[in-house]
Design an enzyme around this catalytic site. Sequence first.
Site, PDB file in Angstrom:
ATOM      1  N   GLU A 260       0.812  -1.212   0.000  1.00 48.77           N
ATOM      2  CA  GLU A 260       0.000   0.000   0.000  1.00 48.77           C
ATOM      3  C   GLU A 260       0.847   1.265   0.000  1.00 48.77           C
ATOM      4  OE1 GLU A 260      -2.909  -0.261  -0.724  1.00 48.77           O
ATOM      5  OE2 GLU A 260      -3.385  -2.325  -0.196  1.00 48.77           O
ATOM      6  N   HIS A 263       1.698   2.025  -3.477  1.00 48.21           N
ATOM      7  CA  HIS A 263       0.645   2.802  -4.136  1.00 48.21           C
ATOM      8  C   HIS A 263       0.700   4.265  -3.715  1.00 48.21           C
ATOM      9  CE1 HIS A 263      -1.384  -0.370  -6.217  1.00 48.21           C
ATOM     10  NE2 HIS A 263      -1.729  -1.027  -5.125  1.00 48.21           N
ATOM     11  N   GLU A 275      -9.068  -3.542 -15.883  1.00 45.59           N
ATOM     12  CA  GLU A 275     -10.239  -4.098 -15.211  1.00 45.59           C
ATOM     13  C   GLU A 275     -10.246  -5.603 -15.387  1.00 45.59           C
ATOM     14  OE1 GLU A 275     -14.489  -2.382 -14.834  1.00 45.59           O
ATOM     15  OE2 GLU A 275     -13.528  -1.308 -16.460  1.00 45.59           O
TER      16      GLU A 275
END
Length: 674
Positions: A260, A263, A275
């Site tokens: 995380e 990110h 997607e």
Amino acid sequence: MLCFLGYNTFAQVTPTREVTLFGKKENVKVGSVVRCAHTHYEEFLKSKNPNRLSKTEFENWIAPKVIDSKKRDTAAKGLRTNAVITIPVVVHVIHNGDIIGADENIFDEQVISQIRVLNEDFRRRASTPGFNINPVGADVEIEFALARRDPAGVLSNGINRVSLTQANWSLEDIDAIVKPQTQWNPEKYLNIWVVKFSDETVLGYAQFPSQSRLTGINSNGGAAATDGVVIGYRFFGSSSYFAGGTYGADYDKGRTTTHEVGHWLGLRHIWGDGEEGKVDGCTVDDFCNDTPNAKEANEGCPTTIVDSCPDSAGVDMFQNYMDYTDDACMNIFTADQKLRMITVLNNSPRRISLKNSDALNIGTVFENDASILIVNLNLVSCSNSFAPILKIVNKGSARITSASIRFAIDNMNFRTVNWTGNLAPNETENITLNSLTTTGGNHSFLAEILAVNGTTDQNNSNNAETLNFSIVKSYESTTINFVLQRDFFGRETTWTLKNTAGTSVFAGGPYTNTSDSAPLPAPFQTTFNLTNNECYTFTIEDSEEDGICCDFGNGSYKLTTPTGETVASGGAFGASESTSFRIDSLRTQEVKTLKSVYLYPNPTSTVLNIFAENKMEIPEVYTIINSLGQIIESKTLITTDDLKIDVSALSQGIYFLKLAKINYETKTVQFIKN
């Protein structure tokens, strides 16, 4: 980017399961694992702020800056030593009044173990799990340290424990409630929130860096109020470095946070965030040339080469921190990922300012500063009495020789204890209080420092702590009715009723499955005939950890007394759910009196005396109960001096004094406090 969102595999045969991510419902395949939905979070933030940069705008901004950084790096290669960037971190431990180390109120050591993992992973440290021998593996030259001052400039250990009113949090409420109430200045700190998600299969999520204040980009500054990283408490820290923490299997080595924070520094997943199921990941770029194309996320811990994009060069780098493999299988940031993160730190608002933050400078230390912690309430199973242990900590520069501490249950009838000792700076001492008694149900316990060294504490921010606790409720009836409405998958459901010795006195399940095209099976009903003055624990379990309500039939359970009083109920749980209760069929009966025992003066404002004409009837225990039925004080009478009860601290009103003597009957007498 809501990341590492895991759902357990179901044994039952059903095509999809509905989940809600930031208010958006989506069907996911049963048997699959949904580990990240960053597009949902980006869409959520975009809906809140239409001027927020899109993914394409972000890449258009960062791409030329990465190229410039690469040129400078190449030109200076061999002529310079890179400066390590240290990022100040504040870890907000969000809990619901739990004692430290219980549930989501994790130990300091678990927090510290996570910082260690971040530094090993980002620095590619030799002889640690963060080291690799991959030719493109990089020492990112970014380190992390817990802050040493809070936003007010006061000394801090970088761990901010906050007790809020909810037991768990939805993703929307974290952004709307938790972050605004607790965030420290994101231009000076990397904010990490450790929480208990309402869906405990969520591992964590992070927010991309914002660039909107740079030249050529729209003037909106982005979501500063939500900037940071959020991690589920069971996936924060490393069991390898602190085994005493609370962890979730396969994600207990601290790599959720590493992922995380990647990110948060601008990295995408190695398959480029196409997607899933709609876009072939082999054609979507993660903008790092040294991470081979991957069609989709890898899970588990592959033991052989994986090549999901055979038409592209290289094989899947499932060891990369930005994939979805188990924690123990991750150990690579690449050179291009490093370049991307360093570029963000050198250019992005709220990231670039961290390099000049004063948060790692030692904060102000006061002369007289004590903090109070509730170490343990010493709750005993099926007892309504407990003896709390407090810890006084010298946070100041002067020795502490005395402190005045007050405490109360449910903020009522405060009492004070005066401590004396000799604590040097940073020293601590435990204080065990006398036994307290209260009624069954949910309560809170407050401890608060009133004065230190005979004067006002100079830092009142750490002077009080409140913990929530529960006392097992008692029920009069020795018979309890049980009704179980199974869902379609009865084979997953079992339940037990155990006594204080841990012996199962009643048990049931597993049951048979029912076709989801047929009506739910008829409810199972039975009656438990139980022993008086005994405590029991009812536990219901689901082998697939999805409860009995509501995805596969609206199942439920309920335990009630013959008069309809609910002892336990539910249905929407994960792996299991437990409720303890006590059977006390005499709890409301006032038996015969101790005939010669009286109280005086009554009413009274200071002292209440207990007098017995017959010395054989002198009571051995007294309990003061208020008009609401709450126990205020309970004490064993040892000497005749104990027959004088100091009631001066009680509020004005009507009270009851319950007197008892072993092998004698009890007596309850009303008195009035003026």
